[in-house]
Design an enzyme around this catalytic site. Structure first.
Site, PDB file in Angstrom:
ATOM      1  N   GLU A  40       0.855  -1.183   0.000  1.00 52.43           N
ATOM      2  CA  GLU A  40       0.000   0.000   0.000  1.00 52.43           C
ATOM      3  C   GLU A  40       0.900   1.245   0.000  1.00 52.43           C
ATOM      4  OE1 GLU A  40      -3.531   1.665   2.987  1.00 52.43           O
ATOM      5  OE2 GLU A  40      -1.968   0.345   3.770  1.00 52.43           O
ATOM      6  N   LYS A 112      -9.492   1.552  -1.762  1.00 49.56           N
ATOM      7  CA  LYS A 112      -9.652   1.033  -0.406  1.00 49.56           C
ATOM      8  C   LYS A 112     -11.039   1.349   0.138  1.00 49.56           C
ATOM      9  CE  LYS A 112      -7.055   0.995   3.987  1.00 49.56           C
ATOM     10  NZ  LYS A 112      -5.928   1.655   4.695  1.00 49.56           N
ATOM     11  N   CYS A 150      -4.904  -3.555   3.455  1.00 51.14           N
ATOM     12  CA  CYS A 150      -4.553  -3.272   4.846  1.00 51.14           C
ATOM     13  C   CYS A 150      -5.734  -3.405   5.822  1.00 51.14           C
ATOM     14  CB  CYS A 150      -3.923  -1.877   4.920  1.00 51.14           C
ATOM     15  SG  CYS A 150      -2.925  -1.584   6.410  1.00 51.14           S
TER      16      CYS A 150
END
Length: 259
Positions: A40, A112, A150
């Site tokens: 990321e 995300k 994440c």
């Protein structure tokens, strides 16, 4: 399929980050990998997400993605990496994972979904969550890969939606922030998402000091196939795709699920 995890210690110099990624991709190609996965925020990272992320954001046809496409073409590997993408809001950008095949074609872009607004961090102050929560996948050499990022690991439904969409491997570029218990949580969540869904999880984190490193490949029964250290590291593994089929045969969770 052979893949390489490029655990970086990215900084705020995008050109330097891209140069490091080019070096890793070259090594991955020499090792026979078909896919190289970076963390990321691979192209721009610092200890806190602030307005500078918005300032460096680019569209998917901008110079950063073009540079990543060049890396993929030059070394004949598919490149998966985190970048900062412009959004329709002036003061917020997207935290985006892009996948570019070995011809440099953009084959997937995942924004995300769950932003890290925890433990004193406020990612959503400068990053916009994905407006569309549909699963994002791409196919490489007949294998379906799903993308998440994440903090999404803490939400089991994201990995489950990728499994339901046909993913055999879940790629999780991350920048796992250090803190009390965070290393144990990373280990547990990456292995749990693999076990929950009968998938292989390839979780690539930023290195220390911004993040914890410890990138990992977890097999479909929750086993650890390979792991990096805390600093910048490179890990090449052969994904045991047959094990995915075997795990799903032993535990047909998708067919048995009632909730």
């Amino acid at each position: 399929m052979r893949v390489t995890l490029g655990q970086l210690a990215s900084g705020t110099d995008t050109s330097a980050n891209l140069a490091r990624m080019d070096t890793v991709a070259a090594a991955a190609s020499v090792a026979g990998s078909r896919l190289v996965v970076f963390p990321e925020y691979a192209t721009y990272e610092k200890s806190r997400v602030d307005s500078s992320f918005v300032a460096v954001a680019q569209p998917l046809d901008g110079s950063v993605v073009q540079a990543l496409a060049g890396i993929a073409r030059r070394h004949g590997v598919t490149v998966v990496a985190g970048m900062v993408e412009t959004s329709d809001e002036r003061n917020r950008a997207y935290n985006t994972i892009v996948a570019l095949d070995d011809g440099g074609e953009l084959v997937a872009a995942y924004r995300k979904i769950h932003l890290f607004d925890s433990r004193g961090f406020h990612e959503s102050g400068h990053i916009k969550p994905a407006p569309d929560v549909a699963p994002v996948t791409f196919t490489q050499d007949g294998t379906v890969f799903g993308l998440l990022t994440c903090y999404d690991l803490r939400f089991p439904g994201v990995a489950q939606s990728l499994r339901d969409a046909g993913a055999q491997v879940v790629l999780a570029p991350s920048s796992w922030v250090p803190g009390a218990g965070k290393g144990d949580q990373w280990d547990l969540l990456t292995r749990a998402r693999a076990l929950d869904n009968g998938v292989i999880v390839v979780a690539v984190s930023q290195a220390e000091p911004v993040s914890i490193g410890r990138s990992v490949v977890a097999g479909p029964l929750g086993e650890v196939i390979g792991r990096c250290g805390a600093g910048e590291d490179l890990l090449t593994v052969d994904l045991p795709l047959d094990a995915v089929r075997d795990a799903r045969s032993q535990f047909p969770l998708q067919a048995q699920r009632r909730v």
